[in-house]
Design a protein around this motif. Structure first.
Motif, PDB file in Angstrom:
ATOM      1  N   ASP A 202      -8.343  18.379   5.686  1.00 12.00           N
ATOM      2  CA  ASP A 202      -9.344  17.681   6.181  1.00 12.00           C
ATOM      3  C   ASP A 202      -8.965  17.217   7.399  1.00 12.00           C
ATOM      4  O   ASP A 202      -8.128  16.113   7.572  1.00 12.00           O
ATOM      5  CB  ASP A 202      -9.887  16.763   5.257  1.00 12.00           C
ATOM      6  N   PRO A 203      -9.501  17.360   8.590  1.00 11.03           N
ATOM      7  CA  PRO A 203      -8.958  16.648  10.006  1.00 11.03           C
ATOM      8  C   PRO A 203      -9.299  15.167  10.002  1.00 11.03           C
ATOM      9  O   PRO A 203      -8.848  14.562  10.753  1.00 11.03           O
ATOM     10  CB  PRO A 203      -9.861  17.466  11.112  1.00 11.03           C
ATOM     11  N   ALA A 204     -10.212  14.755   9.155  1.00 12.87           N
ATOM     12  CA  ALA A 204     -10.731  13.121   9.389  1.00 12.87           C
ATOM     13  C   ALA A 204      -9.773  12.333   8.536  1.00 12.87           C
ATOM     14  O   ALA A 204      -9.588  11.430   8.448  1.00 12.87           O
ATOM     15  CB  ALA A 204     -11.737  13.121   8.804  1.00 12.87           C
ATOM     16  N   VAL A 205      -8.860  13.000   7.659  1.00 11.96           N
ATOM     17  CA  VAL A 205      -7.666  12.408   6.852  1.00 11.96           C
ATOM     18  C   VAL A 205      -6.706  11.769   7.660  1.00 11.96           C
ATOM     19  O   VAL A 205      -6.345  12.605   8.302  1.00 11.96           O
ATOM     20  CB  VAL A 205      -7.107  13.368   5.962  1.00 11.96           C
ATOM     21  N   PRO A 206      -6.324  10.332   7.591  1.00  8.68           N
ATOM     22  CA  PRO A 206      -5.298  10.049   8.196  1.00  8.68           C
ATOM     23  C   PRO A 206      -3.780  10.376   7.792  1.00  8.68           C
ATOM     24  O   PRO A 206      -3.941  10.977   6.761  1.00  8.68           O
ATOM     25  CB  PRO A 206      -5.440   8.418   8.014  1.00  8.68           C
ATOM     26  N   ILE A 207      -3.038  10.470   8.718  1.00 10.37           N
ATOM     27  CA  ILE A 207      -1.544  10.942   8.395  1.00 10.37           C
ATOM     28  C   ILE A 207      -1.065   9.665   7.497  1.00 10.37           C
ATOM     29  O   ILE A 207      -1.291   8.457   7.807  1.00 10.37           O
ATOM     30  CB  ILE A 207      -0.672  11.111   9.564  1.00 10.37           C
ATOM     31  N   PRO A 208      -0.444  10.119   6.358  1.00 11.78           N
ATOM     32  CA  PRO A 208      -0.075   9.276   5.358  1.00 11.78           C
ATOM     33  C   PRO A 208       1.012   8.530   6.266  1.00 11.78           C
ATOM     34  O   PRO A 208       1.943   8.878   6.810  1.00 11.78           O
ATOM     35  CB  PRO A 208       0.812   9.927   4.293  1.00 11.78           C
ATOM     36  N   SER A 209       0.644   6.970   5.846  1.00  9.10           N
ATOM     37  CA  SER A 209       1.818   6.007   6.428  1.00  9.10           C
ATOM     38  C   SER A 209       2.075   4.951   5.504  1.00  9.10           C
ATOM     39  O   SER A 209       1.209   4.633   4.494  1.00  9.10           O
ATOM     40  CB  SER A 209       0.950   5.403   7.635  1.00  9.10           C
ATOM     41  N   ARG A 210       3.036   4.052   5.756  1.00 12.66           N
ATOM     42  CA  ARG A 210       3.591   2.902   5.186  1.00 12.66           C
ATOM     43  C   ARG A 210       2.441   1.682   5.467  1.00 12.66           C
ATOM     44  O   ARG A 210       2.270   1.533   6.564  1.00 12.66           O
ATOM     45  CB  ARG A 210       4.995   2.475   5.129  1.00 12.66           C
ATOM     46  N   ALA A 211       2.396   1.166   4.160  1.00 12.86           N
ATOM     47  CA  ALA A 211       1.556  -0.207   4.537  1.00 12.86           C
ATOM     48  C   ALA A 211       2.142  -1.332   5.025  1.00 12.86           C
ATOM     49  O   ALA A 211       1.748  -2.226   6.029  1.00 12.86           O
ATOM     50  CB  ALA A 211       0.714  -0.538   3.330  1.00 12.86           C
ATOM     51  N   HIS A 212       3.529  -1.433   4.810  1.00  8.22           N
ATOM     52  CA  HIS A 212       4.473  -2.562   5.290  1.00  8.22           C
ATOM     53  C   HIS A 212       5.759  -1.952   5.450  1.00  8.22           C
ATOM     54  O   HIS A 212       6.113  -0.993   4.921  1.00  8.22           O
ATOM     55  CB  HIS A 212       4.354  -3.462   4.176  1.00  8.22           C
ATOM     56  N   PRO A 213       6.494  -2.260   6.668  1.00 12.70           N
ATOM     57  CA  PRO A 213       7.885  -2.147   6.855  1.00 12.70           C
ATOM     58  C   PRO A 213       8.619  -2.091   5.841  1.00 12.70           C
ATOM     59  O   PRO A 213       8.572  -2.951   4.895  1.00 12.70           O
ATOM     60  CB  PRO A 213       8.042  -2.756   8.082  1.00 12.70           C
ATOM     61  N   GLY A 214       9.429  -1.103   5.494  1.00 10.63           N
ATOM     62  CA  GLY A 214      10.424  -1.076   4.194  1.00 10.63           C
ATOM     63  C   GLY A 214       9.799  -0.467   3.002  1.00 10.63           C
ATOM     64  O   GLY A 214      10.413  -0.331   2.216  1.00 10.63           O
ATOM     65  N   ASP A 215       8.461  -0.373   3.137  1.00  2.00           N
ATOM     66  CA  ASP A 215       7.991   0.384   2.042  1.00  2.00           C
ATOM     67  C   ASP A 215       8.577   1.742   1.568  1.00  2.00           C
ATOM     68  O   ASP A 215       8.980   2.655   2.630  1.00  2.00           O
ATOM     69  CB  ASP A 215       6.472   0.585   1.989  1.00  2.00           C
ATOM     70  N   ALA A 216       8.633   1.953   0.321  1.00  2.00           N
ATOM     71  CA  ALA A 216       9.417   3.256  -0.113  1.00  2.00           C
ATOM     72  C   ALA A 216       8.264   4.574  -0.031  1.00  2.00           C
ATOM     73  O   ALA A 216       8.768   5.499   0.397  1.00  2.00           O
ATOM     74  CB  ALA A 216       9.963   3.221  -1.358  1.00  2.00           C
ATOM     75  N   GLY A 217       7.031   4.206  -0.179  1.00  3.95           N
ATOM     76  CA  GLY A 217       5.999   5.197  -0.263  1.00  3.95           C
ATOM     77  C   GLY A 217       4.923   5.031   0.868  1.00  3.95           C
ATOM     78  O   GLY A 217       4.896   4.029   1.457  1.00  3.95           O
ATOM     79  N   VAL A 218       4.438   6.211   1.031  1.00  3.88           N
ATOM     80  CA  VAL A 218       3.291   6.238   2.246  1.00  3.88           C
ATOM     81  C   VAL A 218       2.013   6.445   1.283  1.00  3.88           C
ATOM     82  O   VAL A 218       2.024   7.115   0.091  1.00  3.88           O
ATOM     83  CB  VAL A 218       3.529   7.504   3.107  1.00  3.88           C
ATOM     84  N   ASP A 219       0.875   6.059   1.679  1.00  2.33           N
ATOM     85  CA  ASP A 219      -0.531   6.112   0.867  1.00  2.33           C
ATOM     86  C   ASP A 219      -1.003   7.358   1.176  1.00  2.33           C
ATOM     87  O   ASP A 219      -1.002   7.689   2.176  1.00  2.33           O
ATOM     88  CB  ASP A 219      -1.432   5.061   1.640  1.00  2.33           C
ATOM     89  N   LEU A 220      -1.651   7.847  -0.078  1.00  2.00           N
ATOM     90  CA  LEU A 220      -2.430   9.041   0.121  1.00  2.00           C
ATOM     91  C   LEU A 220      -3.984   8.541  -0.442  1.00  2.00           C
ATOM     92  O   LEU A 220      -3.981   7.733  -1.224  1.00  2.00           O
ATOM     93  CB  LEU A 220      -1.799   9.691  -1.094  1.00  2.00           C
ATOM     94  N   VAL A 221      -4.761   9.331   0.312  1.00  2.00           N
ATOM     95  CA  VAL A 221      -6.180   8.870  -0.065  1.00  2.00           C
ATOM     96  C   VAL A 221      -6.712  10.110  -0.639  1.00  2.00           C
ATOM     97  O   VAL A 221      -6.423  11.218  -0.593  1.00  2.00           O
ATOM     98  CB  VAL A 221      -6.931   8.579   1.344  1.00  2.00           C
ATOM     99  N   THR A 222      -8.262   9.905  -1.263  1.00  2.00           N
ATOM    100  CA  THR A 222      -8.783  11.040  -1.511  1.00  2.00           C
ATOM    101  C   THR A 222     -10.013  11.342  -0.522  1.00  2.00           C
ATOM    102  O   THR A 222     -10.188  10.438   0.255  1.00  2.00           O
ATOM    103  CB  THR A 222      -9.557  10.645  -2.858  1.00  2.00           C
ATOM    104  N   THR A 223     -10.276  12.590  -0.563  1.00  2.00           N
ATOM    105  CA  THR A 223     -11.273  13.187   0.352  1.00  2.00           C
ATOM    106  C   THR A 223     -12.639  13.305  -0.362  1.00  2.00           C
ATOM    107  O   THR A 223     -13.595  13.528   0.235  1.00  2.00           O
ATOM    108  CB  THR A 223     -10.838  14.516   0.977  1.00  2.00           C
ATOM    109  N   GLU A 224     -12.778  13.049  -1.847  1.00  2.00           N
ATOM    110  CA  GLU A 224     -13.877  13.286  -2.090  1.00  2.00           C
ATOM    111  C   GLU A 224     -14.515  12.081  -2.972  1.00  2.00           C
ATOM    112  O   GLU A 224     -13.534  11.117  -3.515  1.00  2.00           O
ATOM    113  CB  GLU A 224     -13.858  14.309  -3.376  1.00  2.00           C
ATOM    114  N   ALA A 225     -15.636  11.646  -3.270  1.00  2.00           N
ATOM    115  CA  ALA A 225     -16.215  10.745  -3.928  1.00  2.00           C
ATOM    116  C   ALA A 225     -16.014  11.325  -5.464  1.00  2.00           C
ATOM    117  O   ALA A 225     -16.177  12.333  -5.842  1.00  2.00           O
ATOM    118  CB  ALA A 225     -17.573  10.509  -3.568  1.00  2.00           C
ATOM    119  N   ALA A 226     -15.812  10.005  -6.265  1.00  2.00           N
ATOM    120  CA  ALA A 226     -15.602  10.500  -7.668  1.00  2.00           C
ATOM    121  C   ALA A 226     -16.034   9.176  -8.568  1.00  2.00           C
ATOM    122  O   ALA A 226     -15.922   8.083  -8.261  1.00  2.00           O
ATOM    123  CB  ALA A 226     -14.233  10.937  -8.252  1.00  2.00           C
ATOM    124  N   GLU A 227     -16.341   9.418  -9.763  1.00  2.00           N
ATOM    125  CA  GLU A 227     -16.826   8.427 -10.826  1.00  2.00           C
ATOM    126  C   GLU A 227     -16.403   8.901 -11.909  1.00  2.00           C
ATOM    127  O   GLU A 227     -16.635   9.864 -12.395  1.00  2.00           O
ATOM    128  CB  GLU A 227     -18.302   8.288 -10.738  1.00  2.00           C
TER     129      GLU A 227
END
Length: 170
Positions: A14-39
């Motif tokens: 999905d071209p609108a998805v941001p490239i995964p990135s760290r929320a803070h310097p030194g974080d071990a992981g990068v954030d993943l987002v969802t592309t769909e609404a869900a309940e």
């Protein structure tokens, strides 16, 4: 000395998805987002797409970990935490979430952060079958064998003034 970054190829499904990135310097992981609404009603689970796929170098794996904030605030967990992405996998990264809250429904919107991705070097192993394993201090102790919970025989459960344990029967 900070190690050199590992180059990982990424494809945005999905071209609108941001490239995964760290929320803070030194974080071990990068954030993943969802592309769909869900309940998700209490007890329900869903497989949420992230809109990205990756190509890891040989000798590496990526591990999808839950987000602590979602767990603490909403009772959302991952069914197979951590999820493992092998170096040879090229499909879309998807996250299996479950709503463990007993009363509240959880709603996700596109681009909500749902998990974090940690890339790690993994060793290639060669197994050698033996009749018996060498001994160790732990031996076969597991599944709570060291205590650590108030409902178990925990020598540190009732620490009194000055840091001494009030041990029953001692």
């Amino acid at each position: 000395m900070t190690p050199a970054p590992v180059d990982v190829l990424i494809r945005r499904i999905d071209p609108a998805v941001p490239i995964p990135s760290r929320a803070h310097p030194g974080d071990a992981g990068v954030d993943l987002v969802t592309t769909e609404a869900a309940e998700l009603a209490p007890g329900e689970r869903a497989v949420l797409p992230t809109g990205v796929s990756i190509a890891l170098p040989d000798g590496y794996a990526a591990f999808v970990h839950p987000r602590s904030g979602l767990a603490a605030r909403c009772g959302v967990a991952m069914v197979n935490a951590p999820g493992t992405i092998d170096a040879g996998y090229r499909g879309e990264i998807k996250v299996i979430v479950i709503n463990l809250d007993p009363r509240e429904t959880v709603r996700f919107q596109p681009f909500d952060r749902i998990a974090q991705l940690v890339v790690q070097r993994v060793e290639t192993v060669r197994f050698h079958e033996v009749a018996e394993l060498p001994g160790s201090a732990r031996a076969s102790g597991g599944f709570g064998s060291t205590g650590g919970h108030a409902g178990t025989d925990n020598p540190y459960a009732a620490v009194g003034p000055g840091g001494t344990a009030d041990r029953k029967g001692q």
